[in-house]
Design a protein around this motif. Structure first.
Motif, short mmCIF file in Angstrom:
data_model
loop_
_atom_site.label_atom_id
_atom_site.label_comp_id
_atom_site.label_asym_id
_atom_site.label_seq_id
_atom_site.Cartn_x
_atom_site.Cartn_y
_atom_site.Cartn_z
N GLY A 15 28.49 64.93 -0.86
CA GLY A 15 28.46 63.49 -1.00
C GLY A 15 28.37 62.73 0.30
N ASP A 16 28.11 63.40 1.41
CA ASP A 16 28.05 62.73 2.70
C ASP A 16 26.82 61.82 2.76
OD1 ASP A 16 28.18 61.91 5.31
OD2 ASP A 16 28.30 63.92 6.17
N PRO A 17 26.98 60.51 3.01
CA PRO A 17 25.82 59.62 3.08
C PRO A 17 25.01 59.77 4.37
CG PRO A 17 27.82 58.40 3.55
CD PRO A 17 28.25 59.78 3.15
N LEU A 18 25.54 60.49 5.35
CA LEU A 18 24.83 60.68 6.62
C LEU A 18 24.72 62.18 6.94
CD1 LEU A 18 26.59 57.88 8.72
CD2 LEU A 18 24.30 57.80 7.72
N PRO A 19 24.05 62.95 6.07
CA PRO A 19 24.01 64.40 6.27
C PRO A 19 23.26 64.83 7.53
CG PRO A 19 22.47 63.74 4.55
CD PRO A 19 23.29 62.53 4.89
N ASP A 20 22.40 63.96 8.07
CA ASP A 20 21.64 64.33 9.27
C ASP A 20 22.52 64.44 10.50
OD1 ASP A 20 21.75 61.44 8.72
OD2 ASP A 20 20.80 61.25 10.69
N LEU A 21 23.75 63.91 10.44
CA LEU A 21 24.66 64.01 11.58
C LEU A 21 25.36 65.36 11.64
CD1 LEU A 21 26.31 60.46 11.71
CD2 LEU A 21 24.50 61.39 13.17
N ALA A 22 25.28 66.12 10.57
CA ALA A 22 25.91 67.44 10.56
C ALA A 22 24.95 68.44 11.19
CB ALA A 22 26.24 67.86 9.13
#
Length: 209
Positions: A91-98
């Motif tokens: 559910g992370d809205p900013l998956p590109d930061l992972a």
């Protein structure tokens, strides 16, 4: 370069050595690594000095039970495992930061009040107590104490901020943020080797592994 071919088990293995061979990673360079959260000690205790870090103290909500604390720690465990592996949490809205390879580590600590929760009093470690202020201390309550503490460290502040957002968001039902302290450190030279750093007071600090 000098090249060779070996036949082993029906498979050809080719290799080259010489000036054109790229150098392998320096085992002493702690940058751009992916640490494991599963070890005898938490990664933030045993891993090298980080470039950026944030310490977050949280207070458990009133009436927190042992089962509620277990749910929080289970949620954090899944979060930390994903974050340190560089994969998005559900559910992370900013998956590109992972992303992996940021030397991210997350250390979780308990304050004495955790062990006043019914069912946990018998598990309080010997010696765990509030630290008495020294004579020259001028401590302020809003910058002291806390039931839980998170130490988040990485190669860059973006990764630290991302992990901080995920962990505090998922803790919101169980705990509130009491205080936050950010820091940074340059303890490596341009080759990634441990070097004598300089803190913001101008005193040199010797590197210790």
């Amino acid at each position: 370069p000098i090249c060779g071919l070996a036949i082993a088990g029906g498979m050809g293995l080719a290799g080259c050595t010489g000036e054109d061979e790229p150098a392998g990673p320096d085992p002493q360079d702690p940058r751009q690594r992916t640490w494991s959260p599963h070890d005898t000690h938490q990664a933030g205790i045993t891993s090298p000095l980080p470039a950026a870090s944030t310490t977050i103290a949280l207070d458990l909500v009133s009436g927190t039970t042992k089962d509620a604390l277990r749910r929080l720690l289970t949620l954090w465990s899944h979060d930390i495992e994903a974050l340190m592996a560089g994969t998005p949490v559900p559910g992370d809205p900013l998956p590109d930061l992972a992303r992996p390879g940021t030397s991210l580590s997350v250390t979780v600590g308990f304050g004495p009040r955790v062990f006043s929760i019914p069912g946990l009093t018998q598990h309080k470690p010997d010696g765990l107590a509030e630290v008495a202020p020294m004579n020259h201390d001028r401590l302020r309550p809003e910058w002291s104490g806390g039931d839980l503490v998170l130490l988040i460290s990485a190669d860059d502040a973006t990764t630290v901020g991302y992990a901080q957002r995920v962990l505090t968001r998922d803790a919101a039902t169980f705990a509130t943020v009491r205080w936050v302290q950010e820091g940074h450190w340059r303890g490596l030279d341009d080759q990634g080797r441990p070097a004598t750093g300089r803190n913001l007071f101008g005193r040199s600090e010797e590197y210790t592994s």
